[in-house]
Each structure stands twice: as structure tokens, then as C-alpha cells.
Design an enzyme around this catalytic site. Sequence first.
Site, PDB file in Angstrom:
ATOM      1  N   ARG A  26      28.909 -54.103 -22.595  1.00  0.00           N
ATOM      2  CA  ARG A  26      29.456 -54.024 -23.964  1.00  0.00           C
ATOM      3  C   ARG A  26      29.566 -55.379 -24.656  1.00  0.00           C
ATOM      4  O   ARG A  26      29.838 -55.444 -25.854  1.00  0.00           O
ATOM      5  CB  ARG A  26      30.813 -53.316 -23.937  1.00  0.00           C
ATOM      6  CG  ARG A  26      30.670 -51.805 -23.766  1.00  0.00           C
ATOM      7  CD  ARG A  26      31.965 -51.174 -23.296  1.00  0.00           C
ATOM      8  NE  ARG A  26      33.037 -51.364 -24.252  1.00  0.00           N
ATOM      9  CZ  ARG A  26      34.340 -51.269 -23.945  1.00  0.00           C
ATOM     10  NH1 ARG A  26      34.714 -51.014 -22.705  1.00  0.00           N
ATOM     11  NH2 ARG A  26      35.251 -51.454 -24.881  1.00  0.00           N
ATOM     12  N   ALA A 398      32.114-100.430 -49.756  1.00  0.00           N
ATOM     13  CA  ALA A 398      31.552 -99.095 -49.957  1.00  0.00           C
ATOM     14  C   ALA A 398      30.037 -99.139 -49.820  1.00  0.00           C
ATOM     15  O   ALA A 398      29.385-100.057 -50.311  1.00  0.00           O
ATOM     16  CB  ALA A 398      31.923 -98.586 -51.341  1.00  0.00           C
ATOM     17  N   TYR A 405      19.556 -99.707 -35.274  1.00  0.00           N
ATOM     18  CA  TYR A 405      18.502 -99.077 -34.477  1.00  0.00           C
ATOM     19  C   TYR A 405      17.157 -99.487 -35.054  1.00  0.00           C
ATOM     20  O   TYR A 405      16.884 -99.271 -36.236  1.00  0.00           O
ATOM     21  CB  TYR A 405      18.697 -97.563 -34.557  1.00  0.00           C
ATOM     22  CG  TYR A 405      17.753 -96.742 -33.718  1.00  0.00           C
ATOM     23  CD1 TYR A 405      17.622 -96.985 -32.353  1.00  0.00           C
ATOM     24  CD2 TYR A 405      17.029 -95.708 -34.288  1.00  0.00           C
ATOM     25  CE1 TYR A 405      16.767 -96.205 -31.583  1.00  0.00           C
ATOM     26  CE2 TYR A 405      16.180 -94.930 -33.522  1.00  0.00           C
ATOM     27  CZ  TYR A 405      16.043 -95.172 -32.172  1.00  0.00           C
ATOM     28  OH  TYR A 405      15.203 -94.413 -31.411  1.00  0.00           O
TER      29      TYR A 405
END
Length: 476
Positions: A26, A398, A405
Site C-alpha cells: 500500500r 553588494a 574556482y
Amino acid sequence: MSSQSPLSSMGTPIDVVIMAAGKGTRMKSSLPKVLHTLGGRSLLQHVLDTAASLQARKAVVITGHGAPEVEAACKANTGVGFTLEFARQEPQLGTGHAVQQAVPHLEDDGMVLVLSGDVPLTQADTLFHLIAAGAGRNLALLTLEMPDPTGYGRIVRDTTGSVKAIVEHKDASPEQRAVHEVYSGIMAVPATSLKRWLARLDNKNAQSEYYLTDIVRFAVEDGAQVVAYKINDAVQVAGVNSPVQLAALERAYQHGIAHRLMEDGVRLADPARIDVRGDLRCAHDVSIDVNCVFTGQVSLGRGVSIGAHCVISNAVIEEGAVIHPFTHIDGEKLGVTVGAGSLIGPFARLRPGARLGKEVHIGNFVEVKNSTLADGAKANHLAYLGDATVGERVNYGAGSITANYDGANKHRTVIEADVHVGSNCVLIAPVTLGAGGTIGGGSTITKDTPAGALSVARVRQVSIANWSRPKKAPKA
Ligand code: UD1
Ligand code: CA
């Protein structure tokens, strides 16, 4: 659980048999039923953890459907503190047949506790009492009164009230079906007796199954005492057969956690709207707004405030820090630390290895990964700090990012104390910004910058006087 196992302390070891061979049709899922999760742990893991808190000597898990997957999942979770063994049951011919498969794993000096892998919320205390009722020699059954006992095995007693048998619903007479006391599926029985009685099982019944529950009759025939330990709390013996039942038990579990937190002084805006899928520890005066999810190991220091809709995993948040709404903190394996008095979010993202000192500010749409920010550092808007070491009181403008990377390797950016990084800068790692320096807005920094200097790396602004804009050519 703080209480000592009554039997292990008396010298009778507890061996747990966990039935987990059933299909779980079920659930309509390719995942074996016992591996579905509740509160962040598989159903079976809940049962194993309960066995651990009973100081069991051994657990024998009976597997069948999805056996390799179930066994691998059990083994992957090490540190259970007892011997873990498996017995395969193929095909599944009933609960008695399931426990028969465990016999070669059971030593004669033990008390056997039979549990089901799909019944996750039994409390160790209840099982202590059940085992104590067995007193090392009786057959002890965990029972409860059910308003609607349909489908369950009924506890049949004689006129003196002694338990005579368990009769399965399908085999029961109308009189027996009128009984509301049912067998929970959990029993404690001395190993030697269990082995003797299991050998006598047959499948001559309405379902042509080997019923474990038939051993009650054999116990009575042998003059052994059968005791029923009755509880009222249906949640503790509720099994999971469907997604609806799983969700209902999840709510019951979360309700219990929410209440324990509040009893420890945590202020929950709404105890029905918190999900803890792991271990949440809170000092005094913690407040948690609605719809927060905590996973893994999370610790909240004194006075920490968590805004609405935060998702927090594997993190230590120290005294007085404020996590504003919609913040996502995920420490995974490395963890995240938020120092005392820090302000995080709204809409901030702290990833593995973020280590923030005291009174650090991380504002909206700022992502921090594998970086250390010393006391008082601030990155308030739209920024990325990855693989960076950020000194005290640095102000990170900001839109600025660390380009950590190069497509193959990751490199570190070091920003020394009191540096002011203007808006929209790209810091191409590896690079070091010297203490107290200022980086002009819009700079792409590729070389180390000297302490105390203003460094600007962008094209100089030019203005051309009286510039006339191009005009559209007239239509032909
Ligand atoms: C069983 C009891 C019943 C009790 C009820 C409580 C028997 C005969 N009946 O009912 O008295 O009221 O539990 O829920 O024991 N399983 C196996 N192998 C099998 C059959 C079952 O591993 O061959 C496992 C299931 O996966 C499950 C557990 O045993 O975890 C109980 O099986 P289930 O079919 O739910 O028990 P019932 O027969 O409904
Ligand atoms: Ca059942």
C-alpha cells in the site's frame, strides 16, 4: 533514555527480533516500506535506535522484500551499540515463520523481544515495562484497547481474566470479535520457550499462515504464565502501511518533539508548524517562528531567534544570534557556525564550512561557503564568499564575489582585517587584500593589494562632450 534496562542490569540479555520482510504494497513505492523516513530517520532505524536504548545484546532483522537494500541501509548506520544480524525470510509465510528464521541467531540465555520494522514510535520505557512483566520467564504481550479492533488479533481471556489465546480477526468468532483488547504485535519471551513453541506452529487457519500469536496457546498448554501489559497510547504501537498512516505518525512524532522543546523553555510560534528531522538542542530563551525545518545536529544558544521559514541543518548558532526569515543554513558534513550576536538573512545561504565569528552580518542573497569571517565582518547584500578568510570588521560590498574556482581547482581569497571591498568587485583567487585597504567599486582584482591602499582595477571613466545619439533612418 536514562533508565537502565531492567534485565540487562539483572544479567539477562535482551535479543531483539525485528520483522521487516513484508512488502508494504500500500505504500505504492519502489523503496522498501521500512526504509521510508519519519522525522528524518527510516522506520527501521527508529526501531534499531529503540533497541539500542534498551541496551539489547543483539538485533536480528528479518528481511525479505528488498532485503539487500534493507540490509545495506542498516549496516550503513553504524554505532548502534549491539550485534546486528540478518535472517532472510523467503517466501513470507506469516509472522511465526518470520520469527522461526531468527532461531539460529538466538542464544538460549536471552529474553527475546519481538518488534516490527514498520512500528517506529514505541517508547523504550514501555518496552522496559513489558520485559519486566516477563520477569525472565513469562510470555509478556503488549496490548491495548481499540475503539475499532477490526483486523487485529484479539486477547482472549478466561473467566478469571487470565490470557488464554490470541485469535486473529479472520479466525475469530462473533463473540471474540466483540473483544476490544488487541495484541499490538510486540511481545517479550524467553528464548528457550520461544524456540520450543515456534517448533509447534502450523498454518491451519483462515489465512494459511504461520501465526506467531499461536504460541500463546502453547504457553498456556505448557502451564507457562502469559501476562498482558496494557497501554493506552495507540501511537506507540501504530504501524505504517500507507502514506496516509506515515504522515499521521510523522505529525504525532513532531507534536511530541514540539512539546518537549516547549517544556525546555523554547518558545514556538506554533507547535504544529515546526519539523525536526534530527537532533535540535536549545538553550534558554530560544524562539522559533513558524515553518522552520531542522535536520541533522543543530544547536541553538541562549536567546537565539529563528525567523519564519528557515531551513537549518548541521549548524551551531551561538548566543543571541538572529536568523531572519527564509534563511537556508546547511552545514552537511563540515558544519556551519554562527557566532554570538550575528545577524543572518533574510534570504541568506550559509553552506558547509561557513564559520562566522561574533556579530557578523550576512544580509539578503548572500552566500557563504567554506569561509571564515572574523568578528564584526559584514556582507549585507547580494554577494558570494567562497573559500575565503575574512578578517575582523571587513565590509564586503553588494554584488561582490570571490572567483574561487578556475574550472579545475579551488583557490583561497584572504581579506585582512578592516578591508573595505566596494560594490560589484570580482576577487580572482588566489589573492590577498592587505589589512585596512579599500577596493574601489567595480574592480576585478587579480593581484594582491597592499595594506592601507586604495586599489582600483577598472577602466577609467571618460566623458565625450555634446554627444549626439544615433538616430533611426527614415522609413523608405
Ligand atoms: C499481526 C498479529 C496481530 C496483531 C497485529 C498488530 C500475527 C499472526 N498477527 O497481524 O495479532 O494484532 O500484528 O499489528 O502475528 N512480516 C514478516 N513476514 C511475514 C509476515 C509479516 O516479516 O511473513 C512482518 C510485516 O512486514 C510486519 C509485521 O511482520 O512488519 C507484522 O505483519 P502484519 O502482516 O502487519 O501483521 P498482521 O498479520 O496484520
Ligand atoms: Ca498489520
